[in-house]
Design a protein around this motif. Structure first.
Motif, PDB file in Angstrom:
ATOM      1  N   GLN A 199      43.104 -41.408 -11.318  1.00 21.89           N
ATOM      2  CA  GLN A 199      43.229 -40.493 -10.183  1.00 21.89           C
ATOM      3  C   GLN A 199      41.927 -40.458  -9.381  1.00 21.89           C
ATOM      4  OE1 GLN A 199      44.955 -38.140  -8.489  1.00 21.89           O
ATOM      5  NE2 GLN A 199      46.876 -38.962  -9.260  1.00 21.89           N
ATOM      6  N   LEU A 200      41.965 -39.789  -8.230  1.00 21.38           N
ATOM      7  CA  LEU A 200      40.742 -39.519  -7.477  1.00 21.38           C
ATOM      8  C   LEU A 200      40.482 -38.011  -7.583  1.00 21.38           C
ATOM      9  CD1 LEU A 200      38.480 -40.440  -5.571  1.00 21.38           C
ATOM     10  CD2 LEU A 200      40.053 -40.056  -3.672  1.00 21.38           C
ATOM     11  N   ILE A 201      39.710 -37.630  -8.618  1.00 22.66           N
ATOM     12  CA  ILE A 201      39.389 -36.210  -8.821  1.00 22.66           C
ATOM     13  C   ILE A 201      37.867 -36.095  -8.962  1.00 22.66           C
ATOM     14  CG2 ILE A 201      39.920 -34.115 -10.152  1.00 22.66           C
ATOM     15  CD1 ILE A 201      42.341 -35.587 -11.337  1.00 22.66           C
ATOM     16  N   PRO A 202      37.176 -36.161  -7.843  1.00 24.27           N
ATOM     17  CA  PRO A 202      35.705 -36.181  -7.905  1.00 24.27           C
ATOM     18  C   PRO A 202      35.127 -34.779  -8.077  1.00 24.27           C
ATOM     19  CG  PRO A 202      36.446 -36.406  -5.634  1.00 24.27           C
ATOM     20  CD  PRO A 202      37.684 -36.233  -6.463  1.00 24.27           C
ATOM     21  N   THR A 203      35.103 -34.295  -9.305  1.00 24.08           N
ATOM     22  CA  THR A 203      34.547 -32.951  -9.557  1.00 24.08           C
ATOM     23  C   THR A 203      33.030 -32.971  -9.412  1.00 24.08           C
ATOM     24  OG1 THR A 203      34.451 -33.397 -11.925  1.00 24.08           O
ATOM     25  CG2 THR A 203      36.426 -32.280 -11.103  1.00 24.08           C
ATOM     26  N   LEU A 204      32.499 -31.819  -9.045  1.00 27.16           N
ATOM     27  CA  LEU A 204      31.050 -31.690  -8.848  1.00 27.16           C
ATOM     28  C   LEU A 204      30.518 -30.584  -9.757  1.00 27.16           C
ATOM     29  CD1 LEU A 204      31.039 -31.591  -4.924  1.00 27.16           C
ATOM     30  CD2 LEU A 204      30.602 -33.591  -6.369  1.00 27.16           C
ATOM     31  N   ARG A 205      29.365 -30.801 -10.365  1.00 30.05           N
ATOM     32  CA  ARG A 205      28.720 -29.764 -11.186  1.00 30.05           C
ATOM     33  C   ARG A 205      28.253 -28.594 -10.314  1.00 30.05           C
ATOM     34  NH1 ARG A 205      31.008 -29.862 -14.419  1.00 30.05           N
ATOM     35  NH2 ARG A 205      31.577 -31.840 -15.261  1.00 30.05           N
ATOM     36  N   GLU A 206      27.645 -28.957  -9.177  1.00 29.18           N
ATOM     37  CA  GLU A 206      27.026 -27.931  -8.318  1.00 29.18           C
ATOM     38  C   GLU A 206      27.810 -27.802  -7.018  1.00 29.18           C
ATOM     39  OE1 GLU A 206      24.344 -26.253  -9.326  1.00 29.18           O
ATOM     40  OE2 GLU A 206      24.144 -27.460 -11.167  1.00 29.18           O
ATOM     41  N   ALA A 207      27.770 -26.610  -6.468  1.00 29.40           N
ATOM     42  CA  ALA A 207      28.420 -26.401  -5.173  1.00 29.40           C
ATOM     43  C   ALA A 207      27.518 -26.936  -4.072  1.00 29.40           C
ATOM     44  CB  ALA A 207      28.667 -24.917  -4.953  1.00 29.40           C
ATOM     45  N   PRO A 208      28.061 -27.738  -3.143  1.00 27.77           N
ATOM     46  CA  PRO A 208      27.244 -28.182  -2.004  1.00 27.77           C
ATOM     47  C   PRO A 208      26.706 -26.977  -1.232  1.00 27.77           C
ATOM     48  CG  PRO A 208      29.335 -29.352  -2.084  1.00 27.77           C
ATOM     49  CD  PRO A 208      29.403 -28.251  -3.097  1.00 27.77           C
ATOM     50  N   ALA A 209      25.502 -27.125  -0.700  1.00 27.91           N
ATOM     51  CA  ALA A 209      24.814 -26.001  -0.051  1.00 27.91           C
ATOM     52  C   ALA A 209      25.606 -25.440   1.128  1.00 27.91           C
ATOM     53  CB  ALA A 209      23.432 -26.456   0.415  1.00 27.91           C
ATOM     54  N   GLU A 210      26.393 -26.294   1.781  1.00 30.80           N
ATOM     55  CA  GLU A 210      27.105 -25.841   2.988  1.00 30.80           C
ATOM     56  C   GLU A 210      28.183 -24.795   2.666  1.00 30.80           C
ATOM     57  OE1 GLU A 210      28.791 -29.668   2.822  1.00 30.80           O
ATOM     58  OE2 GLU A 210      30.788 -28.955   3.331  1.00 30.80           O
ATOM     59  N   ALA A 211      28.624 -24.751   1.389  1.00 26.96           N
ATOM     60  CA  ALA A 211      29.737 -23.863   1.055  1.00 26.96           C
ATOM     61  C   ALA A 211      29.220 -22.474   0.718  1.00 26.96           C
ATOM     62  CB  ALA A 211      30.526 -24.437  -0.111  1.00 26.96           C
ATOM     63  N   GLU A 212      29.621 -21.482   1.538  1.00 25.39           N
ATOM     64  CA  GLU A 212      29.048 -20.143   1.388  1.00 25.39           C
ATOM     65  C   GLU A 212      29.903 -19.215   0.548  1.00 25.39           C
ATOM     66  OE1 GLU A 212      27.655 -18.656   5.423  1.00 25.39           O
ATOM     67  OE2 GLU A 212      28.585 -20.573   5.909  1.00 25.39           O
ATOM     68  N   ILE A 213      31.212 -19.472   0.474  1.00 23.05           N
ATOM     69  CA  ILE A 213      32.078 -18.524  -0.237  1.00 23.05           C
ATOM     70  C   ILE A 213      32.739 -19.229  -1.426  1.00 23.05           C
ATOM     71  CG2 ILE A 213      32.466 -17.124   1.826  1.00 23.05           C
ATOM     72  CD1 ILE A 213      35.251 -18.366   2.032  1.00 23.05           C
ATOM     73  N   PRO A 214      33.123 -18.448  -2.448  1.00 24.75           N
ATOM     74  CA  PRO A 214      33.611 -19.056  -3.695  1.00 24.75           C
ATOM     75  C   PRO A 214      34.747 -20.058  -3.499  1.00 24.75           C
ATOM     76  CG  PRO A 214      33.311 -16.696  -3.992  1.00 24.75           C
ATOM     77  CD  PRO A 214      33.062 -16.977  -2.538  1.00 24.75           C
ATOM     78  N   SER A 215      35.743 -19.715  -2.673  1.00 21.81           N
ATOM     79  CA  SER A 215      36.892 -20.607  -2.541  1.00 21.81           C
ATOM     80  C   SER A 215      36.490 -21.948  -1.927  1.00 21.81           C
ATOM     81  CB  SER A 215      37.972 -19.949  -1.695  1.00 21.81           C
ATOM     82  OG  SER A 215      37.447 -19.548  -0.449  1.00 21.81           O
ATOM     83  N   HIS A 216      35.578 -21.919  -0.979  1.00 24.87           N
ATOM     84  CA  HIS A 216      35.120 -23.156  -0.350  1.00 24.87           C
ATOM     85  C   HIS A 216      34.357 -24.002  -1.369  1.00 24.87           C
ATOM     86  CE1 HIS A 216      32.686 -25.124   3.190  1.00 24.87           C
ATOM     87  NE2 HIS A 216      33.562 -25.940   2.659  1.00 24.87           N
TER      88      HIS A 216
END
Ligand SMILES: [Zn+2]
Length: 577
Positions: free
Chosen positions: A7-24
């Protein structure tokens, strides 16, 4: 079988800085979406599966309510927007393009004009009414500040529906049918919504409600009563002021007091050692290009939507400094109602104001002991201010109003005949008389609904999907893929679940258990089955429920029945997740 490794499921350990709210953050981290550029996102396979499920729920409920699905073009000739006068209103948010013949086209931010044009051509007789047409389609808005992922994007998917009726009774029926469909849609999608009274703003209509998801990250202000069910968008909310209206020195004649450089409400409040509620804020507006003075209590803001409605004007802007100087004979910051010769509109919360403080219409001076009824010529009284938390409830009169934040996921409007008149959508009644159709319109932000579910349903470890829209319902997680009996048992349970109709994601990756467990929580599929050597030695597999962390050790032959029971519980209890 859906194998994670393929599959293509590229999970990330850290949230990218651009994302300000939990859902994003979680949509990026769980590999549901990826950003192309500001306000433009790609749906990756898991995100798209969840999106399709939201769309399916919307479609089923719209069909059940009797609406008919169509698909209109996203690109429109500009003229049709000019015909209703809305090109001028919306031109800043519309993407405008030209074809090779230099014809002006726009990308649709909404579709009232397009659907009304369709009905104008296709409906002739009362026998064809009522009709409700809907579509699920991409919309475009040139947002000044796209943000929060899918919440405020330049391109997003909406369900928009438009009803056409013969009379007000019919409109009410269509409206109620949509209202009830919306309640079912959001409940099925696992969302708790709050319905609030809303302003019709640019749409031009008479009644409307918004379906809001309460969230700190919400961009809409909501005012609700602690005691009854009254709730309204801040733009619309009414509040009963409990502030004083008669102040010290009431009854004495007005007097000018020098207030050098005291221009703002805070300055003046501090200078007179008076609470802001005692001050009268005077703002000069240009209403359809004519100057008008708007008065509100010093502790409140003018609500420009209410003001526009009260003045019955199309264009409303704050006056420029030169106009202010001309009509008040004073620099900005010292306007007051006493002696003004332009029309004055005053907020109802100012009724009975005595002993108040206002600008004196001269530089560096204020007027005290103002009795508004005695000293000023008020042309109109109206509710033109925002409600404040702490105001009394306009409905039950006992309760206090509190302020909340919300995300608007759905909106229902009674539109009236604004569009059907402008574009000629009418019908012949049984007597052969030509009549204008009465419209309603009903929107759901589909992509926004999807993200709102995550905003409302997540924990520190990741997403907690409602089973109704989870990309897959079950994850099967073999702890050690190199251990043959583990894989054998895992594949067997995957086959059983799939045969029973479950959608299963099989984590066949050769990764450390810790990594797989973390990813499983991040993805947040409702039911997970851990298959490990230790459990197999004891003759059990482990079933873990994402929403409460509950673990059950179950013999392999009972796994299917247990998963079925859990899924049923999750389905019926989905609204209380
Ligand atoms: Zn109340």
């Amino acid at each position: 079988m859906v194998r994670w490794s393929q599959q293509l499921i590229p999970t990330l350990r850290e949230a990218p800085a651009e994302a300000e709210i939990p859902s994003h953050q979680l949509m990026l981290r769980a590999g549901l979406i990826r950003k192309l550029s500001g306000g433009l996102y790609t749906f990756l396979p898991l995100g798209l599966r969840a999106l399709h499920k939201v769309e399916r729920i919307v479609r089923e409920e719209m069909d059940r309510a009797g609406a008919l699905e169509v698909l209109m073009p996203a690109m429109h000739p500009q003229e049709i927007w000019e015909q209703t006068g809305r090109f001028d209103v919306l031109k800043d948010v519309m993407f405008k393009i030209k074809d090779r013949q230099e014809r002006n086209l726009v990308l649709g931010p909404t579709h009232e004009e397009i659907v009304t044009d369709l009905v104008a051509h296709e409906v002739q007789s009362y026998r064809q009414l009522p009709v409700n047409l809907y579509q699920i389609q991409t919309k475009f808005r040139d947002e000044i500040r796209p943000r929060f992922g899918l919440m405020r994007a330049k391109e997003f998917i909406m369900k928009d529906a438009y009803s056409f009726d013969m009379n007000l009774e019919g409109v009410e029926k269509s409206y109620q049918a949509m209202y009830r469909a919306y309640e079912r849609i959001f409940k099925r999608a696992g969302l708790r919504t709050k319905v609030v009274e809303a302003d019709t703003g640019a749409m031009g209509g008479s009644a409307s409600h918004e379906f809001m998801v309460l969230a700190d990250a919400g961009e809409d202000g909501i005012i609700e009563c602690e005691a009854c069910s009254y709730a309204a968008n801040l733009e619309r909310a009414e509040g009963v002021s409990r502030g004083e209206r008669v102040f010290a020195d009431a009854g004495q004649s007005t007097a000018v007091v020098a207030t050098p450089n005291q221009r703002t409400m805070e300055d003046v409040s501090r200078f007179f050692k008076s609470p802001a509620v005692r001050l009268i804020k005077t703002l000069i507006y240009l209403a359809d290009e004519k100057p008008v003075a708007a008065l509100v209590p010093g502790d409140r803001d003018v609500n420009e939507i209410k003001l526009k409605r009260a003045l019955k004007v199309v264009a409303l802007v704050l006056a420029d400094d030169a106009t202010i100087a001309k009509v008040t004979h004073a620099p900005v910051g010292f306007a007051g109602p006493v002696g003004l010769t332009i029309p004055i509109i005053a907020d109802e919360k100012l009724k009975g104001y005595r002993g108040a403080i206002t600008g004196a219409n001269q530089a560096d001076a204020h007027l005290v002991n103002v009795d508004l009824a005695r000293d000023a010529k008020i042309e109109t009284w109206a509710d033109i201010s925002n409600a404040n938390a702490g105001d009394g409830c306009p409905r039950c009169e006992k309760g206090n109003l509190v302020a909340k934040r919300g995300i608007e996921v759905g909106h229902v409007f009674k539109l009236g005949t604004k569009y059907s008149e402008a574009l000629g959508a009418g019908y012949l009644d049984p007597e052969g008389q030509r009549k204008t159709a009465i419209m309603g319109c009903y929107g759901i932000g589909v992509t926004r609904t999807l993200q709102s579910v995550i905003e409302q349903s997540h924990d520190a470890n990741g997403i907690v999907w409602p089973i109704s829209i989870a990309p897959y319902q079950v994850e099967v997680l073999p702890i050690n893929v190199a251990h043959a009996p583990t894989m054998e048992a895992a594949l067997k349970i995957v086959a059983e679940l799939e045969a029973a109709g479950f959608e299963v994601l099989f984590d066949d990756r050769d990764e450390r258990p810790g990594v797989k467990f973390k990813d499983a929580d991040l993805l947040g599929l409702p039911i997970r089955i851990n298959v490990g050597e230790k459990g197999l030695a004891k003759g059990v597999l482990e079933i873990k429920l994402r929403h409460n962390g509950e673990l059950r050790a179950v013999p392999p032959e009972q796994v299917l029945a247990t998963v079925q029971a859990c899924a049923e519980e999750l389905r019926t209890g989905v609204a209380v997740l």
